[in-house]
Motif scaffolding. Structure first.
Motif, PDB file in Angstrom:
ATOM      1  N   ALA A  83       0.836  -1.196   0.000  1.00 46.12           N
ATOM      2  CA  ALA A  83       0.000   0.000   0.000  1.00 46.12           C
ATOM      3  C   ALA A  83       0.873   1.249   0.000  1.00 46.12           C
ATOM      4  N   GLY A  84       0.591   2.143  -0.895  1.00 45.13           N
ATOM      5  CA  GLY A  84       1.368   3.371  -1.022  1.00 45.13           C
ATOM      6  C   GLY A  84       2.485   3.257  -2.036  1.00 45.13           C
ATOM      7  N   ALA A  85       2.891   2.038  -2.372  1.00 44.41           N
ATOM      8  CA  ALA A  85       3.924   1.817  -3.385  1.00 44.41           C
ATOM      9  C   ALA A  85       3.262   1.236  -4.635  1.00 44.41           C
ATOM     10  N   HIS A  86       2.903  -0.041  -4.552  1.00 48.27           N
ATOM     11  CA  HIS A  86       2.207  -0.666  -5.673  1.00 48.27           C
ATOM     12  C   HIS A  86       0.735  -0.260  -5.709  1.00 48.27           C
ATOM     13  N   PHE A  87       0.105  -0.271  -4.547  1.00 50.83           N
ATOM     14  CA  PHE A  87      -1.357  -0.147  -4.495  1.00 50.83           C
ATOM     15  C   PHE A  87      -1.808   1.162  -3.850  1.00 50.83           C
ATOM     16  N   ASP A  88      -2.997   1.586  -4.236  1.00 52.94           N
ATOM     17  CA  ASP A  88      -3.663   2.706  -3.579  1.00 52.94           C
ATOM     18  C   ASP A  88      -4.045   2.246  -2.171  1.00 52.94           C
ATOM     19  N   PRO A  89      -3.551   2.918  -1.117  1.00 52.46           N
ATOM     20  CA  PRO A  89      -3.859   2.480   0.256  1.00 52.46           C
ATOM     21  C   PRO A  89      -5.357   2.455   0.542  1.00 52.46           C
TER      22      PRO A  89
END
Length: 353
Positions: free
Chosen positions: A315-321
């Motif tokens: 979350a926050g890198a690959h994915f929308d948190p």
């Protein structure tokens, strides 16, 4: 058609009722108490109101003001009965949207003519309203038919993609359900949730344009092959974009953006954060989560808990948190989706060349 006669004098009620006896289609409804008449109007639909001005508990102007405030009564014809000298009352009644007037003593022929004309207009008004309701219903039916057609197109194209890719149909059903769950927990409206559910299975349609030598390769892809493989996002968008269908428009967004990463390291455009379309961000989470928890010929399925931890870590890198939190916010629903569409993986039958 119901004609509500409101007058505190019983004699006048009987007189007006008698005058209307031969008016075609008119059924008199008598009310000597204006307050009780208003209560009746709150749950009934008079087609016309014949209203006396001079009443002790509530005069005709106050009745008219309250009557117009009732739902659906703004267009109901109202005829005010006044004395010849009460011109100021008529002006106020006009401001309150009275439709016509009768002067005391009331002439029978004049009453029948005025009431008859207004009832004719009222009948036409109701027929027009019924026609509008019918047209609205027909539009809803046509819209539903178009939406169903679009869903069928999506399903058939998704099936076509399955023949080029070793993912199963269950994967498409699960990830679509995860996407809809995520959208719902993000607070999106039901129409948007339906759109993402129906469009998400098209995320990898662009793989139909990737050569089997790359798409079905068992070993690690070369850097050149990786570049070609990543082209499926753009191919998918090219296949789907330009449609007037909202469903296909969303599917085009998803096809192009579901491999973008929240930190900007994804492809094909390297978008960052909320610059990535929300439907793409939702599908990215749903797709990866199901891919991790699905068995493939080249890997065992992760547990749901392990996959959830992977999403949190990314979350926050690959994915929308926000999308990660939304998917995992209803864990029982996640487990139910996984169990509902969890059959033994199977490959589409391939015909011999």
């Amino acid at each position: 058609m119901d004609v509500l006669i409101v007058d505190d004098e019983p004699t006048n009620l009987e007189l007006f009722s008698h005058m209307l006896a031969t008016t075609v289609g008119a059924t008199p409804r008598l009310a000597s108490d204006p307050v009780a008449a208003l209560d009746w109007c709150a749950t009934n639909e008079p087609d016309l109101v014949l209203l006396d001005y001079m009443m002790p508990t509530m005069d005709g102007l106050e009745f008219l003001r309250r009557f117009r405030a009732l739902p659906g009564k703004a267009m109901t014809p109202v005829v005010m009965v006044t004395a010849d000298t009460e011109s100021a009352v008529r002006h106020q009644a006009l401001q309150l949207s009275a439709n016509d007037f009768l002067t005391k003593p009331v002439n029978t022929a004049e009453l029948r003519a005025r009431v008859g004309n207004l009832l004719t207009l009222r009948k036409a008004q109701r027929e027009l309203a019924n026609r509008a309701t019918w047209l609205a219903d027909e539009v809803r039916k046509a819209t539903a038919a178009i939406a169903e057609r679009d869903r069928e197109i999506i399903l058939r194209l998704s099936r076509a993609a399955e023949y080029r890719d070793p993912e199963t149909g269950d994967h498409l059903l699960r990830m679509a359900a995860y996407a809809a769950l995520t959208a719902r927990n993000l607070g999106m409206d039901p129409d948007q949730c339906t759109l993402v559910r129906d469009a998400a299975p098209m995320h990898d349609i662009g793989k139909v344009g990737i050569a089997d030598s790359i798409l079905l390769k068992r070993g690690r892809l070369t850097s050149e092959e990786v570049t070609v493989m990543r082209g499926h996002a753009r191919i998918g968008a090219d296949i789907l974009e330009g449609s007037s269908s909202p469903l296909l428009q969303v599917a085009a967004q998803i096809a192009l953006s579901h491999h973008e990463k929240f930190d900007g390291s994804g492809y094909p455009q390297g978008l960052i954060g909320t610059a990535i379309p929300i439907y793409g961000r939702i599908t990215a989470v749903a797709d990866v989560f199901d891919a991790l928890t699905s068995e493939r010929p080249y890997k065992k399925a992760w547990t749901l808990e392990a996959a959830a931890e992977h999403l949190r870590a990314g979350a926050g890198a690959h994915f929308d948190p926000d999308c990660v939190r939304a998917l995992l916010a209803d864990w029982p629903a996640v487990c139910a989706i996984h169990q509902q569409h969890n059959t033994t993986p199977s490959q589409p039958e391939r015909k011999a060349a």
